[in-house]
Motif scaffolding. Structure first.
Motif, PDB file in Angstrom:
ATOM      1  N   VAL A   1      34.238 -40.868  -3.259  1.00 26.98           N
ATOM      2  CA  VAL A   1      35.432 -41.614  -3.649  1.00 26.98           C
ATOM      3  C   VAL A   1      34.975 -42.862  -4.394  1.00 26.98           C
ATOM      4  O   VAL A   1      34.264 -43.694  -3.837  1.00 26.98           O
TER       5      VAL A   1
ATOM      6  N   GLN B   1      28.413 -31.435 -14.060  1.00 21.77           N
ATOM      7  CA  GLN B   1      28.872 -32.081 -12.830  1.00 21.77           C
ATOM      8  C   GLN B   1      28.086 -33.369 -12.571  1.00 21.77           C
ATOM      9  O   GLN B   1      28.656 -34.389 -12.178  1.00 21.77           O
TER      10      GLN B   1
ATOM     11  N   LYS C   1      34.009 -40.386 -11.836  1.00 22.70           N
ATOM     12  CA  LYS C   1      35.405 -39.972 -11.670  1.00 22.70           C
ATOM     13  C   LYS C   1      35.949 -40.684 -10.432  1.00 22.70           C
ATOM     14  O   LYS C   1      35.185 -41.084  -9.553  1.00 22.70           O
ATOM     15  N   ASP C   2      37.260 -40.798 -10.324  1.00 22.93           N
ATOM     16  CA  ASP C   2      37.790 -41.473  -9.132  1.00 22.93           C
ATOM     17  C   ASP C   2      37.506 -40.685  -7.856  1.00 22.93           C
ATOM     18  O   ASP C   2      37.311 -41.263  -6.791  1.00 22.93           O
ATOM     19  N   PHE C   3      37.491 -39.350  -7.986  1.00 16.26           N
ATOM     20  CA  PHE C   3      37.304 -38.542  -6.770  1.00 16.26           C
ATOM     21  C   PHE C   3      36.554 -37.255  -7.121  1.00 16.26           C
ATOM     22  O   PHE C   3      36.940 -36.533  -8.040  1.00 16.26           O
ATOM     23  N   VAL C   4      35.491 -36.989  -6.375  1.00 14.16           N
ATOM     24  CA  VAL C   4      34.721 -35.754  -6.552  1.00 14.16           C
ATOM     25  C   VAL C   4      34.566 -35.096  -5.184  1.00 14.16           C
ATOM     26  O   VAL C   4      34.176 -35.752  -4.212  1.00 14.16           O
ATOM     27  N   GLN C   5      34.887 -33.826  -5.142  1.00 16.44           N
ATOM     28  CA  GLN C   5      34.833 -33.077  -3.885  1.00 16.44           C
ATOM     29  C   GLN C   5      33.719 -32.044  -3.983  1.00 16.44           C
ATOM     30  O   GLN C   5      33.756 -31.173  -4.853  1.00 16.44           O
TER      31      GLN C   5
ATOM     32  N   GLU D   1      29.382 -36.068 -14.750  1.00 15.18           N
ATOM     33  CA  GLU D   1      30.692 -36.578 -14.312  1.00 15.18           C
ATOM     34  C   GLU D   1      30.532 -37.541 -13.142  1.00 15.18           C
ATOM     35  O   GLU D   1      31.247 -38.545 -13.045  1.00 15.18           O
ATOM     36  N   ILE D   2      29.611 -37.230 -12.262  1.00 15.87           N
ATOM     37  CA  ILE D   2      29.381 -38.123 -11.118  1.00 15.87           C
ATOM     38  C   ILE D   2      28.789 -39.445 -11.599  1.00 15.87           C
ATOM     39  O   ILE D   2      29.191 -40.526 -11.151  1.00 15.87           O
TER      40      ILE D   2
END
Lengths: 172, 81
Positions: free
Chosen positions: A91, A68, A76-80, A71-72
């Motif tokens: 975002v 994770q 990525k375009d969006f991570v929640q 990926e951040i």
């Protein structure tokens, strides 16, 4: 899961440089009276900024594993995130805003917190086009007018205080 | 005043106010310190599906929007119009 708190915002604020509060959470920082469930950050997509963000999130208490975190950093375009002390949306490419640097140039500082300009907050909500956005937009647009008016009045007062003659001269 | 049903938890009591009431609300909020605004603005209630996973990532915003439309209950308001 608890709600987002001021002290947590301070921890984010002091941890890394290139992000902006966006969405309703950004509007609330500007003074918009409403409620929201999560904080939304528009983060500049760069490895260096991503690494700083990951470190800050771990310090605050977000439980991010290696994958994770990577990926951040990659952006990525969006991570929640719902694996920390409050809900947070990262975002990296919000709808309706072309480039981070454009929004950064227009940013508003509120007690040191970098916040998207109301025009950018509205633009992103309009572009997203969700039902919940459609409901909140009229009031948000009304707030924008209120906020701009107050800002102009404060700027006028500041000019008057710093140089009382300036106002007189303008009026002639 | 009768207002239409609202979507999502974010659409709160303010739906019941008329646009004429908004400036007074903004004035009241402007008088509150930021810390106080934080305390009352950020709330947490359970949102089905959305809150059931601790972590999600999407390559594009379009993927995220589509996921919301495919998986979330309509009444949460995340679907596009």
């Amino acid at each position: 899961m608890a709600a987002f708190e001021y002290r947590q915002a301070e921890e984010i604020r002091d941890a890394f440089a290139r992000y902006l509060f966006i969405g309703k959470s950004g509007a609330i920082l500007l003074g918009f009276s409403d409620t929201t469930q999560d904080a939304n950050l528009f983060v500049e997509k760069s490895p260096k900024n991503g690494r700083g963000l990951v470190a800050a999130l771990k310090d605050i208490g977000f439980d991010l594993n290696q994958q994770q975190s990577e990926e951040i950093v990659r952006g990525k375009d969006f991570v929640q995130l719902k694996n920390g002390p409050f809900d947070l949306d990262l975002v990296f490419a919000p709808d309706g805003i072309e480039k981070f640097t454009d929004a950064w140039e227009r940013r508003i500082e509120v007690e040191g917190f970098p916040v998207c300009h109301p025009d950018d907050i509205i633009a992103s909500k309009e572009a997203a086009g969700r039902a919940k956005d459609r409901e909140s937009l009229p009031r948000l647009k009304s707030f924008r007018e209120y906020w701009l008016r107050n800002r102009q009045e404060k700027a006028s007062c500041a000019v008057w205080v710093s140089n009382p003659n300036s106002r007189t001269m303008k009026m002639k | 005043m009768t207002s239409a049903p609202s979507h999502g938890f974010d659409a709160d009591h303010t739906d019941l106010k008329t646009p004429q009431d908004w400036p007074a609300e903004f004035d009241a909020a402007a008088r509150r310190p930021l810390k106080t605004r934080f305390r009352y603005a950020f709330i947490h209630t359970y949102k089905p599906v959305l809150d059931d996973e601790p972590y999600r990532e999407f390559d594009t915003m379009e993927e995220y929007r589509q996921w919301c439309e495919d998986h979330l209950p309509d009444w949460l308001g995340y679907g596009r119009i």
